[in-house]
Design a protein around this motif. Structure first.
Motif, PDB file in Angstrom:
ATOM      1  N   ALA A  67      47.182  34.560  34.119  1.00  0.00           N
ATOM      2  CA  ALA A  67      46.290  35.279  33.193  1.00  0.00           C
ATOM      3  C   ALA A  67      47.072  36.362  32.444  1.00  0.00           C
ATOM      4  O   ALA A  67      48.227  36.645  32.761  1.00  0.00           O
ATOM      5  N   CYS A  72      40.933  40.118  51.918  1.00  0.00           N
ATOM      6  CA  CYS A  72      42.160  39.796  51.151  1.00  0.00           C
ATOM      7  C   CYS A  72      43.237  40.847  51.449  1.00  0.00           C
ATOM      8  O   CYS A  72      44.422  40.515  51.593  1.00  0.00           O
ATOM      9  N   ILE A 128      52.927  34.497  43.797  1.00  0.00           N
ATOM     10  CA  ILE A 128      52.253  33.681  42.784  1.00  0.00           C
ATOM     11  C   ILE A 128      50.813  34.163  42.680  1.00  0.00           C
ATOM     12  O   ILE A 128      50.030  33.986  43.612  1.00  0.00           O
ATOM     13  N   ILE A 176      26.509  33.962  36.384  1.00  0.00           N
ATOM     14  CA  ILE A 176      26.343  35.395  36.121  1.00  0.00           C
ATOM     15  C   ILE A 176      26.092  35.609  34.632  1.00  0.00           C
ATOM     16  O   ILE A 176      26.793  35.032  33.789  1.00  0.00           O
ATOM     17  N   GLY A 232      41.506  30.003  38.964  1.00  0.00           N
ATOM     18  CA  GLY A 232      42.122  28.926  39.751  1.00  0.00           C
ATOM     19  C   GLY A 232      41.400  28.660  41.061  1.00  0.00           C
ATOM     20  O   GLY A 232      41.909  27.923  41.914  1.00  0.00           O
ATOM     21  N   TYR A 257      34.759  32.034  47.571  1.00  0.00           N
ATOM     22  CA  TYR A 257      35.428  32.540  48.783  1.00  0.00           C
ATOM     23  C   TYR A 257      36.184  31.433  49.530  1.00  0.00           C
ATOM     24  O   TYR A 257      36.272  31.477  50.751  1.00  0.00           O
ATOM     25  N   LYS A 279      52.019  30.470  34.107  1.00  0.00           N
ATOM     26  CA  LYS A 279      51.431  29.660  35.173  1.00  0.00           C
ATOM     27  C   LYS A 279      52.549  29.055  36.012  1.00  0.00           C
ATOM     28  O   LYS A 279      53.497  28.479  35.459  1.00  0.00           O
TER      29      LYS A 279
HETATM   30  C1  LIG Z   1      31.239  37.004  40.942  1.00  0.00           C
HETATM   31  C2  LIG Z   1      31.968  37.491  42.173  1.00  0.00           C
HETATM   32  C3  LIG Z   1      31.415  38.509  42.926  1.00  0.00           C
HETATM   33  C4  LIG Z   1      32.082  38.978  44.052  1.00  0.00           C
HETATM   34  N1  LIG Z   1      31.573  40.051  44.730  1.00  0.00           N
HETATM   35  C5  LIG Z   1      32.324  40.660  45.677  1.00  0.00           C
HETATM   36  C6  LIG Z   1      31.976  41.940  46.168  1.00  0.00           C
HETATM   37  O1  LIG Z   1      31.003  42.554  45.729  1.00  0.00           O
HETATM   38  N2  LIG Z   1      32.764  42.500  47.121  1.00  0.00           N
HETATM   39  C7  LIG Z   1      33.886  41.869  47.584  1.00  0.00           C
HETATM   40  O2  LIG Z   1      34.577  42.430  48.459  1.00  0.00           O
HETATM   41  N3  LIG Z   1      34.261  40.664  47.117  1.00  0.00           N
HETATM   42  C8  LIG Z   1      33.513  40.058  46.160  1.00  0.00           C
HETATM   43  N4  LIG Z   1      33.929  38.881  45.603  1.00  0.00           N
HETATM   44  C9  LIG Z   1      35.084  38.191  46.175  1.00  0.00           C
HETATM   45  C10 LIG Z   1      36.407  38.820  45.753  1.00  0.00           C
HETATM   46  O3  LIG Z   1      36.419  38.997  44.371  1.00  0.00           O
HETATM   47  C11 LIG Z   1      37.531  37.898  46.139  1.00  0.00           C
HETATM   48  O4  LIG Z   1      37.466  37.528  47.505  1.00  0.00           O
HETATM   49  C12 LIG Z   1      38.903  38.517  45.885  1.00  0.00           C
HETATM   50  O5  LIG Z   1      38.939  39.281  44.702  1.00  0.00           O
HETATM   51  C13 LIG Z   1      39.901  37.380  45.828  1.00  0.00           C
HETATM   52  O6  LIG Z   1      41.198  37.892  45.704  1.00  0.00           O
HETATM   53  P1  LIG Z   1      42.456  36.969  45.943  1.00  0.00           P
HETATM   54  O7  LIG Z   1      43.546  37.836  46.479  1.00  0.00           O
HETATM   55  O8  LIG Z   1      42.089  35.774  46.728  1.00  0.00           O
HETATM   56  O9  LIG Z   1      42.912  36.510  44.505  1.00  0.00           O
HETATM   57  P2  LIG Z   1      42.117  35.896  43.272  1.00  0.00           P
HETATM   58  O10 LIG Z   1      41.221  36.928  42.727  1.00  0.00           O
HETATM   59  O11 LIG Z   1      41.553  34.581  43.612  1.00  0.00           O
HETATM   60  O12 LIG Z   1      43.297  35.749  42.245  1.00  0.00           O
HETATM   61  C14 LIG Z   1      44.203  34.685  42.265  1.00  0.00           C
HETATM   62  C15 LIG Z   1      45.119  34.874  41.076  1.00  0.00           C
HETATM   63  O13 LIG Z   1      46.036  33.788  41.027  1.00  0.00           O
HETATM   64  C16 LIG Z   1      46.197  33.407  39.657  1.00  0.00           C
HETATM   65  N5  LIG Z   1      46.672  32.026  39.619  1.00  0.00           N
HETATM   66  C17 LIG Z   1      46.000  30.911  40.004  1.00  0.00           C
HETATM   67  N6  LIG Z   1      46.785  29.817  39.832  1.00  0.00           N
HETATM   68  C18 LIG Z   1      47.972  30.262  39.343  1.00  0.00           C
HETATM   69  C19 LIG Z   1      49.195  29.620  38.983  1.00  0.00           C
HETATM   70  N7  LIG Z   1      49.364  28.297  39.083  1.00  0.00           N
HETATM   71  N8  LIG Z   1      50.205  30.398  38.521  1.00  0.00           N
HETATM   72  C20 LIG Z   1      50.073  31.751  38.423  1.00  0.00           C
HETATM   73  N9  LIG Z   1      48.932  32.400  38.735  1.00  0.00           N
HETATM   74  C21 LIG Z   1      47.899  31.669  39.218  1.00  0.00           C
HETATM   75  C22 LIG Z   1      44.814  33.588  39.070  1.00  0.00           C
HETATM   76  O14 LIG Z   1      44.847  33.692  37.664  1.00  0.00           O
HETATM   77  C23 LIG Z   1      44.361  34.875  39.750  1.00  0.00           C
HETATM   78  O15 LIG Z   1      44.733  36.019  39.011  1.00  0.00           O
HETATM   79  C24 LIG Z   1      33.291  38.376  44.459  1.00  0.00           C
HETATM   80  C25 LIG Z   1      33.849  37.353  43.694  1.00  0.00           C
HETATM   81  C26 LIG Z   1      33.213  36.928  42.547  1.00  0.00           C
HETATM   82  C27 LIG Z   1      33.869  35.869  41.687  1.00  0.00           C
END
Ligand SMILES: Cc1cc2nc3c(=O)[nH]c(=O)nc-3n(C[C@H](O)[C@H](O)[C@H](O)COP(=O)(O)OP(=O)(O)OC[C@H]3O[C@@H](n4cnc5c(N)ncnc54)[C@H](O)[C@@H]3O)c2cc1C
Length: 504
Positions: free
Chosen positions: A47, A488, A21, A322, A441, A448, A262
């Motif tokens: 998305a 991650c 998911i 941002i 989400g 984080y 979703k």
């Molecule tokens: C502005 C910003 C700057 C950052 N800078 C850095 C950096 O420089 N270096 C670094 O290492 N990290 C950085 N981070 C952190 C990093 O981006 C995240 O820790 C990482 O990308 C999170 O990945 P994730 O696997 O948790 O998934 P996420 O990126 O949180 O993705 C979760 C996915 O689940 C989907 N989703 C949610 N609910 C549902 C649902 N009900 N059904 C289906 N799909 C769903 C969402 O649409 C999304 O695509 C930054 C984050 C941000 C926002």
């Protein structure tokens, strides 16, 4: 030929099915790992494209990375390609950033942090008076600490008792007292460094996982080691290339993706999840891996289910405002990464974490990928990503705060560089905690998951598996080992191992 085909069909029929998911980086890495294990994998993403918080936006001839801007430990991403039998260089080319950052302090002091650690330390000594040797010893201390801590705290699940029999666990446990968890980052850095410049610079690394340096354990100084000793990187086409490359790999391994879909419910029976519901359709699977924010998961798609402690009213990591600006001017004083520090860091973090407000003199981060990737902006122009740290969304009026932040950011940049930056903004859009939650989400827009502002915060994160359901797993920045791209990727690696264990 026919027999071979038939055999393949039969094999496919018997393949175990995994549903992921969310197509954030943790979900993509899990999909690849499960496909490489022989699962038939389906990723369901709300998305229209993969990446989650790692996003990109294009307007006219400008391109911006909308989320992360710095990649550390790129070998964790490269590993996905090698385990699938592919050459990582065919998909993802990363370059070390040098200089790694330009620092501008409120009193006018500024200096360039070179990628070479000795050059960084001697430049800092020259410009700020902080002894280079102290800086190098500090980075060396946290290099050793990382080597002790990482096997347990990053590369394994410490929520599984049997892992404590692993030799690396025994080794780490023997050295637990060296992990510097009893002091806050700021206390350690204030004892260690003689100048306020060095304290502020090294306290900044708490923000790499959305935490408060005045509360988070000094153990997190390991992040400075990653950036200065091991390097900060940028994929050749920008951060979104990381997503595109792993997405292509997943497709090549036969992973099926459903976008604009979703997940609204997890289906379960007794101690087993059976699949998920999305677009009024049921998708059955042998196991489910959730990549969505763990708190959102329990609130939105398992609402009737008892919430584990890890997601019950825990303090959240910071969020951000941002501005993505197209600037029709070049800025020779700036590099790819730039920091304009606030005058009083303690007051800034108090405002963000205690008062849940914007600080009047925010630290500003400016990321300009076009310095390295000319195609990201028209000739003579730059693509500015201008970010300030903010609290997560606790019901503040973000429309009003956005306007206030814009005015403060512009006047600070103008004062620092003696310009009228507003006259050069030819393209503009923005992100706030509200838009970040809507798009990815993340719970209340926190970047984080839970904050790491406490001695036990690492232990309070949600585990990578469900204690209730045998075949439900969790990856991503809101679960163990934490936020940021490398962690991650570690979460996906841990889940890979847990599923391997479950199958044996
Ligand atoms: C502005 C910003 C700057 C950052 N800078 C850095 C950096 O420089 N270096 C670094 O290492 N990290 C950085 N981070 C952190 C990093 O981006 C995240 O820790 C990482 O990308 C999170 O990945 P994730 O696997 O948790 O998934 P996420 O990126 O949180 O993705 C979760 C996915 O689940 C989907 N989703 C949610 N609910 C549902 C649902 N009900 N059904 C289906 N799909 C769903 C969402 O649409 C999304 O695509 C930054 C984050 C941000 C926002």
């Amino acid at each position: 030929m026919f027999n071979k085909y038939k055999k393949k069909l039969n094999k496919n029929k018997n393949m175990q099915k995994a549903i992921v998911i969310g197509a954030g980086i943790g979900g993509l890495a899990s999909a690849i790992r499960m496909a490489a294990k022989g699962f038939q994998v389906t990723v369901i993403e709300q998305a229209e494209k993969p990446g989650g918080k790692i996003g990109e936006f294009r307007q006219g001839a400008y391109r911006w990375d909308t989320g992360p801007s710095l990649l550390t430990l790129p070998e964790l991403a490269r590993e996905l390609f090698t385990l699938a039998g592919e050459n990582p260089d065919d998909y993802l080319q990363v370059e070390q950033i040098d200089p790694i950052c330009n620092y501008f302090y409120a009193d006018g002091t500024n200096f360039t942090a070179h990628a070479n650690v000795e050059d960084f330390a001697s430049e800092m000594e020259k410009k700020t008076g902080e002894p280079a040797l102290r800086i190098l010893k500090f980075l060396d201390k946290y290099r050793r600490l990382f080597e002790i801590a990482a096997p347990v705290f990053l590369f394994n699940s410490f929520h599984k008792i049997k892992n404590f029999n692993k030799p690396e666990f025994k080794r780490t446990l023997l050295h637990l007292h060296k992990l510097d968890a009893w002091l806050t980052m700021n206390s350690r850095n204030s004892k260690w460094f003689k100048t306020l410049y060095a304290r502020q610079l090294f306290n900044r690394y708490a923000t790499y996982n959305g935490s408060n340096p005045f509360e988070t354990p000094a153990t997190l100084n390991m992040i400075a080691h990653l950036e200065h000793n091991l390097g900060g990187f940028l994929p050749k086409k920008g951060m979104y290339q990381l997503v595109e490359s792993v997405y292509q790999l997943a497709l090549k391994l036969g992973v099926t993706f459903y976008f604009n879909s979703k997940v609204t419910r997890v289906l379960y029976e007794g101690k087993l999840v059976k699949g998920v519901e999305s677009n009024q359709q049921q998708w059955l699977a042998d196991l489910v891996i959730s990549n969505i924010d763990a708190t959102s998961f329990y609130h939105h798609i398992m609402p009737g289910f008892k919430k584990p402690n890890a997601v019950k009213n825990k303090p959240l990591s910071s969020s951000g405002i941002i501005f993505y600006w197209g600037i029709n001017k070049l800025s020779p004083k700036l590099g790819v990464h730039n920091i304009l520090f606030s005058e009083n860091y303690e007051a800034e973090f108090k405002a963000i974490f205690k008062e849940k407000k914007l600080y009047s003199d925010p630290t500003i981060y400016i990321y300009i990928s076009s310095k390295k990737i000319p195609g990201d902006a028209p000739t003579g122009s730059e693509n500015w990503f201008v970010m300030i740290n903010t609290p997560a969304d606790y019901g503040q009026d973000w429309e009003q705060l956005l306007a206030i932040a814009r005015q403060r950011v512009i006047s600070k940049i103008n004062k620092q560089f003696q310009i009228q930056i507003e006259n050069y903004i030819v393209s503009e859009h923005f992100a706030t905690p509200i838009t970040i939650e809507q798009k990815t989400g993340s719970w209340h827009g926190s970047l984080y998951g839970n904050a790491s502002n406490g001695l036990l915060s690492a232990f309070n994160r949600h585990a990578n598996f469900s204690r209730k359901f045998k075949n439900l797993y969790f990856v991503g920045g809101s679960v163990h080992p934490g936020g940021g791209i490398p962690l991650c990727l570690c979460s996906a690696k841990i889940v890979d191992e847990l599923i391997g264990d479950a199958q044996n």
